[in-house]
Design an enzyme around this catalytic site. Sequence first.
Site, PDB file in Angstrom:
ATOM      1  N   GLY A  67      26.292  14.796 -14.959  1.00  0.00           N
ATOM      2  CA  GLY A  67      25.068  15.439 -15.388  1.00  0.00           C
ATOM      3  C   GLY A  67      25.100  16.920 -15.051  1.00  0.00           C
ATOM      4  O   GLY A  67      25.995  17.413 -14.364  1.00  0.00           O
ATOM      5  N   GLY A  68      24.104  17.632 -15.546  1.00  0.00           N
ATOM      6  CA  GLY A  68      24.002  19.051 -15.245  1.00  0.00           C
ATOM      7  C   GLY A  68      24.739  19.915 -16.241  1.00  0.00           C
ATOM      8  O   GLY A  68      25.378  19.435 -17.174  1.00  0.00           O
ATOM      9  N   THR A  71      28.729  25.041 -13.542  1.00  0.00           N
ATOM     10  CA  THR A  71      28.763  25.575 -12.192  1.00  0.00           C
ATOM     11  C   THR A  71      30.171  26.069 -11.895  1.00  0.00           C
ATOM     12  O   THR A  71      31.110  25.842 -12.662  1.00  0.00           O
ATOM     13  CB  THR A  71      28.301  24.550 -11.145  1.00  0.00           C
ATOM     14  OG1 THR A  71      28.043  25.234  -9.902  1.00  0.00           O
ATOM     15  CG2 THR A  71      29.349  23.466 -10.902  1.00  0.00           C
ATOM     16  N   HIS A  73      33.363  26.341  -9.038  1.00  0.00           N
ATOM     17  CA  HIS A  73      34.004  25.842  -7.822  1.00  0.00           C
ATOM     18  C   HIS A  73      35.111  26.813  -7.434  1.00  0.00           C
ATOM     19  O   HIS A  73      35.846  27.309  -8.303  1.00  0.00           O
ATOM     20  CB  HIS A  73      34.625  24.464  -8.040  1.00  0.00           C
ATOM     21  CG  HIS A  73      33.647  23.415  -8.452  1.00  0.00           C
ATOM     22  ND1 HIS A  73      32.541  23.085  -7.697  1.00  0.00           N
ATOM     23  CD2 HIS A  73      33.604  22.609  -9.544  1.00  0.00           C
ATOM     24  CE1 HIS A  73      31.866  22.129  -8.303  1.00  0.00           C
ATOM     25  NE2 HIS A  73      32.484  21.822  -9.425  1.00  0.00           N
ATOM     26  N   ILE A 134      24.438  19.935  -7.469  1.00  0.00           N
ATOM     27  CA  ILE A 134      24.684  18.494  -7.490  1.00  0.00           C
ATOM     28  C   ILE A 134      24.813  18.038  -8.930  1.00  0.00           C
ATOM     29  O   ILE A 134      23.973  18.363  -9.770  1.00  0.00           O
ATOM     30  CB  ILE A 134      23.540  17.728  -6.792  1.00  0.00           C
ATOM     31  CG1 ILE A 134      23.465  18.116  -5.312  1.00  0.00           C
ATOM     32  CG2 ILE A 134      23.745  16.211  -6.922  1.00  0.00           C
ATOM     33  CD1 ILE A 134      22.235  17.601  -4.600  1.00  0.00           C
ATOM     34  N   GLY A 135      25.870  17.324  -9.213  1.00  0.00           N
ATOM     35  CA  GLY A 135      26.075  16.757 -10.541  1.00  0.00           C
ATOM     36  C   GLY A 135      26.859  15.463 -10.407  1.00  0.00           C
ATOM     37  O   GLY A 135      27.959  15.456  -9.851  1.00  0.00           O
ATOM     38  N   GLY A 146      29.720  14.846  -7.585  1.00  0.00           N
ATOM     39  CA  GLY A 146      28.852  14.855  -6.417  1.00  0.00           C
ATOM     40  C   GLY A 146      28.210  16.194  -6.148  1.00  0.00           C
ATOM     41  O   GLY A 146      27.326  16.624  -6.883  1.00  0.00           O
ATOM     42  N   ALA A 148      28.446  20.450  -4.440  1.00  0.00           N
ATOM     43  CA  ALA A 148      29.229  21.638  -4.108  1.00  0.00           C
ATOM     44  C   ALA A 148      28.350  22.542  -3.254  1.00  0.00           C
ATOM     45  O   ALA A 148      27.349  23.088  -3.743  1.00  0.00           O
ATOM     46  CB  ALA A 148      29.677  22.359  -5.373  1.00  0.00           C
ATOM     47  N   CYS A 164      23.892  26.160 -13.719  1.00  0.00           N
ATOM     48  CA  CYS A 164      23.088  24.987 -14.086  1.00  0.00           C
ATOM     49  C   CYS A 164      22.196  25.264 -15.284  1.00  0.00           C
ATOM     50  O   CYS A 164      21.139  24.647 -15.450  1.00  0.00           O
ATOM     51  CB  CYS A 164      22.265  24.498 -12.895  1.00  0.00           C
ATOM     52  SG  CYS A 164      23.304  24.055 -11.493  1.00  0.00           S
TER      53      CYS A 164
END
EC number: 2.3.1.181
Length: 214
Positions: A67-68, A71, A73, A134-135, A146, A148, A164
């Site tokens: 989901g989401g 983002t 990383h 969170i995704g 999960g 980050a 997001c």
Amino acid sequence: MNIIDLGLIDFDEAYSIQERLAAEVFAGSGAETLLLLEHPPVYTIGSGGDEGNILDTAIEVRRINRGGDVTYHGPGQLVGYPVIDLARRGCDLHRYLRFIEELLMLVVADFRVAAFRSPGRTGVWTDQGKLASIGVGVRRWVTMHGFALNVTTDLTPFTRINPCGMAGCPVTSLEAEVGGNVKMIEVKARVGARFEGFLDEFMPLRDSEKDRGF
């Protein structure tokens, strides 16, 4: 519950590990597992995300089954990929998301950072901006992906996306909030120490499973 520190690992390699673990959990041959790691720079975008929220494609992009929206990383960011059997924990995805938020708020509180949830938006925030994204992806009630948590992350790449899907969304890090040096190893240790017990408290294991579905 297994907790595995993968260190700095390529996104695709970590994804393959998640898939294998999720298949084992579904089959009943593997334990629930929390993977803790960092990634080299990469943007990820959820299955329903808008690639228009990526303003600079100089960094690799991966579209994934979570989901989401988009983002970032990168090194200095603690990524957690819990592979959890929600069929044995109540089949409640929304409660699972709240569990992750509450867990991260407890962890950063250990560093005297006051974090909170923002109504209508998944993640963990401070007055300075978004601290953790969170995704989650779920198939047959087994979770992947999960959270980050920005620890010592270079936040510059966040300025090249709409985090997001939110234009102008401010982003912060634990280091910025503390105003000094934060050691990744300490943050990992606190997440690892709290995770299983808090999950069992928040979403206790049950003897029977609901229909998983597909």
